[in-house]
Write a protein that holds these residues in place. Structure first.
Motif, PDB file in Angstrom:
ATOM      1  N   VAL A 108       0.646  -0.926   0.323  1.00  0.00           N
ATOM      2  CA  VAL A 108       0.206  -0.267  -0.277  1.00  0.00           C
ATOM      3  C   VAL A 108       0.955   0.819  -0.061  1.00  0.00           C
ATOM      4  O   VAL A 108       1.652   1.271   0.932  1.00  0.00           O
ATOM      5  CB  VAL A 108      -1.167  -0.007   1.234  1.00  0.00           C
ATOM      6  CG1 VAL A 108      -1.614   1.478   1.431  1.00  0.00           C
ATOM      7  CG2 VAL A 108      -2.224  -1.017   0.972  1.00  0.00           C
ATOM      8  N   VAL A 109       0.857   1.848  -0.700  1.00  0.00           N
ATOM      9  CA  VAL A 109       1.542   3.247  -1.273  1.00  0.00           C
ATOM     10  C   VAL A 109       0.715   4.661  -1.357  1.00  0.00           C
ATOM     11  O   VAL A 109       0.232   4.526  -1.643  1.00  0.00           O
ATOM     12  CB  VAL A 109       2.059   3.036  -2.682  1.00  0.00           C
ATOM     13  CG1 VAL A 109       2.621   4.082  -2.545  1.00  0.00           C
ATOM     14  CG2 VAL A 109       2.845   1.993  -2.799  1.00  0.00           C
ATOM     15  N   SER A 110       0.556   5.335   0.111  1.00  0.00           N
ATOM     16  CA  SER A 110      -0.300   6.433   0.492  1.00  0.00           C
ATOM     17  C   SER A 110       0.454   7.694  -0.128  1.00  0.00           C
ATOM     18  O   SER A 110       1.786   8.000  -0.306  1.00  0.00           O
ATOM     19  CB  SER A 110      -0.332   6.455   2.105  1.00  0.00           C
ATOM     20  OG  SER A 110      -1.356   7.502   1.963  1.00  0.00           O
ATOM     21  N   ALA A 111      -0.336   8.870  -0.550  1.00  0.00           N
ATOM     22  CA  ALA A 111       0.155  10.074  -1.609  1.00  0.00           C
ATOM     23  C   ALA A 111      -0.030  10.985   0.117  1.00  0.00           C
ATOM     24  O   ALA A 111       0.499  11.730   0.200  1.00  0.00           O
ATOM     25  CB  ALA A 111      -1.064  10.587  -2.380  1.00  0.00           C
ATOM     26  N   CYS A 118       1.454   2.068   6.039  1.00  0.00           N
ATOM     27  CA  CYS A 118       2.276   1.905   4.692  1.00  0.00           C
ATOM     28  C   CYS A 118       3.149   3.125   3.988  1.00  0.00           C
ATOM     29  O   CYS A 118       3.666   3.510   4.517  1.00  0.00           O
ATOM     30  CB  CYS A 118       0.913   2.294   4.010  1.00  0.00           C
ATOM     31  SG  CYS A 118       0.040   3.728   4.089  1.00  0.00           S
ATOM     32  N   GLU A 119       3.568   2.617   3.062  1.00  0.00           N
ATOM     33  CA  GLU A 119       4.441   3.908   2.192  1.00  0.00           C
ATOM     34  C   GLU A 119       4.396   4.911   1.842  1.00  0.00           C
ATOM     35  O   GLU A 119       3.473   4.852   1.404  1.00  0.00           O
ATOM     36  CB  GLU A 119       5.607   2.325   1.395  1.00  0.00           C
ATOM     37  CG  GLU A 119       5.807   1.804   1.582  1.00  0.00           C
ATOM     38  CD  GLU A 119       6.175   0.074   0.621  1.00  0.00           C
ATOM     39  OE1 GLU A 119       6.703   1.643  -0.664  1.00  0.00           O
ATOM     40  OE2 GLU A 119       7.146  -0.570   0.693  1.00  0.00           O
ATOM     41  N   PRO A 120       5.252   6.195   1.854  1.00  0.00           N
ATOM     42  CA  PRO A 120       4.698   7.162   0.766  1.00  0.00           C
ATOM     43  C   PRO A 120       5.191   6.937  -0.885  1.00  0.00           C
ATOM     44  O   PRO A 120       5.946   6.411  -1.423  1.00  0.00           O
ATOM     45  CB  PRO A 120       6.186   7.547   1.539  1.00  0.00           C
ATOM     46  CG  PRO A 120       7.429   7.472   1.989  1.00  0.00           C
ATOM     47  CD  PRO A 120       6.919   5.637   2.305  1.00  0.00           C
ATOM     48  N   VAL A 135       1.172  -6.290  -6.047  1.00  0.00           N
ATOM     49  CA  VAL A 135       0.359  -5.924  -6.445  1.00  0.00           C
ATOM     50  C   VAL A 135       0.555  -4.515  -5.597  1.00  0.00           C
ATOM     51  O   VAL A 135       1.101  -4.537  -4.322  1.00  0.00           O
ATOM     52  CB  VAL A 135      -0.942  -5.923  -5.737  1.00  0.00           C
ATOM     53  CG1 VAL A 135      -1.418  -5.463  -6.278  1.00  0.00           C
ATOM     54  CG2 VAL A 135      -0.928  -8.082  -6.675  1.00  0.00           C
ATOM     55  N   VAL A 136       0.259  -3.155  -6.411  1.00  0.00           N
ATOM     56  CA  VAL A 136       0.986  -2.308  -5.785  1.00  0.00           C
ATOM     57  C   VAL A 136      -0.622  -1.746  -5.602  1.00  0.00           C
ATOM     58  O   VAL A 136      -0.952  -1.154  -6.710  1.00  0.00           O
ATOM     59  CB  VAL A 136       2.015  -1.009  -6.563  1.00  0.00           C
ATOM     60  CG1 VAL A 136       1.671   0.370  -5.404  1.00  0.00           C
ATOM     61  CG2 VAL A 136       3.076  -1.681  -6.319  1.00  0.00           C
ATOM     62  N   ILE A 137      -0.969  -0.810  -4.354  1.00  0.00           N
ATOM     63  CA  ILE A 137      -2.677  -0.411  -4.144  1.00  0.00           C
ATOM     64  C   ILE A 137      -2.186   1.819  -3.742  1.00  0.00           C
ATOM     65  O   ILE A 137      -1.422   1.580  -2.402  1.00  0.00           O
ATOM     66  CB  ILE A 137      -3.352  -1.181  -3.338  1.00  0.00           C
ATOM     67  CG1 ILE A 137      -3.426  -2.557  -3.288  1.00  0.00           C
ATOM     68  CG2 ILE A 137      -5.008  -0.296  -2.757  1.00  0.00           C
ATOM     69  CD1 ILE A 137      -4.032  -3.435  -1.947  1.00  0.00           C
TER      70      ILE A 137
END
Length: 245
Positions: A108-111, A118-120, A135-137
């Motif tokens: 999970v990649v968060s703005a 989760c990751e930035p 899989v990148v969400i």
């Protein structure tokens, strides 16, 4: 990718972004998450990932909170939009849990940075995850108020150099009017970006359509409720509408 020995068709695209609404995770409930529905969608994603397709996802937050509705009820718009972004993080984590329960490595990649969860978002790192078969969400939209998850999906698909956006909905394509309310509605097999904008068809919001047009990024609209629908689209089967130039 299949080598043909197992009679699996070669997928039409190598890297795609799957955009689904938060409401798609509700199942028959009127609110929140329906774990069997989340797991069913995760299984569809796994099937396509196992074909060798690189997949990233954007999930809306409307099953938990919708910024526009919040602002309509008197809440300040930017605050409401940030709340909606946090709802998308919750959905992304739920989907990550379901995918990893199936043995699919997921990030999970968060703005919006929230390192404990989760990751930035760092573009090159996200691309590397895809190249490794994860899989990148993408969560929290674009990180900015006034932009929808449709726009976030088009932006991230462009940044990841995806070959197409696949939008999973409740219906099997784009219609000239709401097919639920109007049984006589006509479905388009394909339609141009400009026609979608001129006819005000509810595919994605106007800024998302314009961004897809500017980057020549096809949008394929299909039914997420159809079992095997995601795999079918990539195999050139099933019913769908493609929006292109």
């Amino acid at each position: 990718m299949s080598d043909g020995s197992d009679n699996q068709p070669t997928p039409a695209y190598k890297r795609v972004l799957l955009k689904i609404s938060g409401e798609a995770l509700m199942g028959d409930q009127g609110f929140g998450l329906h774990p069997p529905t989340v797991e069913r969608i995760a299984k569809e994603v796994k099937i396509v990932r196992d074909l060798g397709v690189e997949i990233c996802m954007v999930i809306g937050g409307g099953n938990i909170f919708r910024g526009l509705q919040g602002s309509a009820q008197g809440m300040e718009r930017t605050t409401a939009d940030y709340m909606g972004m946090l709802a998308t993080v919750m959905n992304a984590l739920a989907m990550q849990s379901a995918l990893e329960g199936l043995g699919v490595f997921t990030r999970v990649v968060s703005a919006i940075p929230m390192d404990q969860v989760c990751e930035p978002y760092i573009r090159r790192r996200a691309v590397r995850h895809l190249e490794k078969g994860r899989v990148v969400i993408f969560a929290a939209g674009t990180g900015n108020p006034y932009f929808t998850t449709d726009t976030a999906a088009t932006l991230r698909a462009s940044e990841m150099t995806c070959e197409a956006i696949l939008k999973g909905t409740k219906v099997d394509g784009v219609y000239d009017m709401d097919p639920v309310k109007h049984p006589e509605a006509k479905r388009y097999d394909d339609i141009t970006y400009d026609d979608v904008l001129v006819k005000n068809l509810k595919v994605m919001d106007a800024s998302a359509i314009a961004l897809a047009r500017d980057n020549d990024l096809p949008i394929i609209v299909f039914s997420l409720d159809e079992p095997g629908g995601f795999k079918g689209i990539l195999s050139g089967q099933g019913t769908y509408t493609i929006v292109h130039g």
